[in-house]
Scaffold this motif. Sequence first.
Motif, PDB file in Angstrom:
ATOM      1  N   TRP A 106       0.749  -1.062   0.014  1.00  0.00           N
ATOM      2  CA  TRP A 106      -0.103   0.067   0.192  1.00  0.00           C
ATOM      3  C   TRP A 106       0.796   1.304  -0.047  1.00  0.00           C
ATOM      4  O   TRP A 106       2.052   1.261   0.244  1.00  0.00           O
ATOM      5  CB  TRP A 106      -0.804  -0.073   1.359  1.00  0.00           C
ATOM      6  CG  TRP A 106      -2.137  -1.004   1.264  1.00  0.00           C
ATOM      7  CD1 TRP A 106      -2.338  -1.599   0.359  1.00  0.00           C
ATOM      8  CD2 TRP A 106      -2.626  -1.365   2.367  1.00  0.00           C
ATOM      9  NE1 TRP A 106      -3.409  -2.624   0.759  1.00  0.00           N
ATOM     10  CE2 TRP A 106      -3.702  -2.213   2.193  1.00  0.00           C
ATOM     11  CE3 TRP A 106      -2.553  -0.867   3.821  1.00  0.00           C
ATOM     12  CZ2 TRP A 106      -4.627  -2.717   2.892  1.00  0.00           C
ATOM     13  CZ3 TRP A 106      -3.570  -1.490   4.616  1.00  0.00           C
ATOM     14  CH2 TRP A 106      -4.736  -2.348   4.249  1.00  0.00           C
ATOM     15  N   VAL A 126      -4.511   6.338   2.817  1.00  0.00           N
ATOM     16  CA  VAL A 126      -3.719   5.119   2.274  1.00  0.00           C
ATOM     17  C   VAL A 126      -4.516   4.465   1.236  1.00  0.00           C
ATOM     18  O   VAL A 126      -5.408   4.412   1.083  1.00  0.00           O
ATOM     19  CB  VAL A 126      -4.013   4.271   3.715  1.00  0.00           C
ATOM     20  CG1 VAL A 126      -3.183   2.778   3.480  1.00  0.00           C
ATOM     21  CG2 VAL A 126      -3.407   4.862   4.950  1.00  0.00           C
ATOM     22  N   MET A 152      -3.798   4.766   9.243  1.00  0.00           N
ATOM     23  CA  MET A 152      -3.330   3.441   9.059  1.00  0.00           C
ATOM     24  C   MET A 152      -3.983   2.399   9.888  1.00  0.00           C
ATOM     25  O   MET A 152      -4.125   1.469   9.439  1.00  0.00           O
ATOM     26  CB  MET A 152      -1.659   3.527   9.409  1.00  0.00           C
ATOM     27  CG  MET A 152      -0.762   2.155   9.077  1.00  0.00           C
ATOM     28  SD  MET A 152      -1.085   2.031   7.080  1.00  0.00           S
ATOM     29  CE  MET A 152      -0.861   0.283   7.100  1.00  0.00           C
ATOM     30  N   LEU A 165       4.286  -0.634   3.456  1.00  0.00           N
ATOM     31  CA  LEU A 165       3.541   0.400   3.294  1.00  0.00           C
ATOM     32  C   LEU A 165       4.670   1.405   2.931  1.00  0.00           C
ATOM     33  O   LEU A 165       5.844   1.539   3.570  1.00  0.00           O
ATOM     34  CB  LEU A 165       3.102   0.739   4.835  1.00  0.00           C
ATOM     35  CG  LEU A 165       2.365   2.117   4.908  1.00  0.00           C
ATOM     36  CD1 LEU A 165       3.092   3.422   4.863  1.00  0.00           C
ATOM     37  CD2 LEU A 165       1.048   1.847   3.745  1.00  0.00           C
ATOM     38  N   HIS A 189       8.353  -0.950   6.295  1.00  0.00           N
ATOM     39  CA  HIS A 189       8.319   0.325   5.651  1.00  0.00           C
ATOM     40  C   HIS A 189       9.153   0.592   4.470  1.00  0.00           C
ATOM     41  O   HIS A 189      10.414   0.634   4.564  1.00  0.00           O
ATOM     42  CB  HIS A 189       8.489   1.431   6.864  1.00  0.00           C
ATOM     43  CG  HIS A 189       7.788   2.547   6.651  1.00  0.00           C
ATOM     44  ND1 HIS A 189       7.821   3.691   7.782  1.00  0.00           N
ATOM     45  CD2 HIS A 189       7.390   3.428   5.565  1.00  0.00           C
ATOM     46  CE1 HIS A 189       7.215   4.791   7.182  1.00  0.00           C
ATOM     47  NE2 HIS A 189       6.919   4.714   5.812  1.00  0.00           N
TER      48      HIS A 189
END
Length: 248
Positions: A106, A126, A152, A165, A189
């Motif tokens: 995402w 998001v 989130m 993400l 991340h």
Amino acid sequence: MKAFKIPKSTYYYWKNHRITARDKQNITLRREILVTWKQSRHVYGYPRIHKALSDKGFNVSAKRVWNLMHSMNIHSVMNKKYRKPSTHNDYAQRDNLVHKDWHAAWCADITYIPLLNHQWVYLASVYNPTKHKVVAHQVCNEMTAELVTRTMKKAVQNTKKPIFLHSDMGSQYTSNQFETLLTNLNIKHSYSLKGHPYDNTYIENFHSMLKRELVFQTKFESIEEVIASIDWYVRWYNKERISLVQST
């Protein structure tokens, strides 16, 4: 004819003119074009209106749709820009783990929305690039780590979590609060290279589209008006807006 001050040729053309099948179809097409355009709140240009007509069974070319819209003096809403505040951070560059392979990722970002009183409110979103859907969004009058963390948390409530993400290196996304949340969710991340917003192209495109199609066309007096309008737009974008790209 002299009384009306019109040429004889004009009179005889009118007298002898017969409505053709194409003329009749144009009448129907103009009606359908106007309805579709109004239902999109004037967002759709001729490519999406052409697709909408094709989906309804009309065998008509895109050029003909453009010509009809031009004759009706209707078009997609126009762009305008505003100057937003500048931001910066002092963090060292972190890794881009996605590298344009979005099948398990995402993306997230914040964008600015102006009020009539010259203050700003902030939209955190998001986005799921493979589904071309907004997973979650939040509007706040402060651009904080709490805003992106809350967004989130909302995103993972009712859907399968991604492996990655992806975000920029903004201080909200590099905060301990947000990084701790991703660690607890077991989400890795990934970060855009500083000065390269198109590393996060999907959500950049979504926010750009939202501004062109809604924000630049609306004068917001309060954050409550922004929240209501953004809620409508996201529902419409996710469920109704005609897309010219295919979900994967």
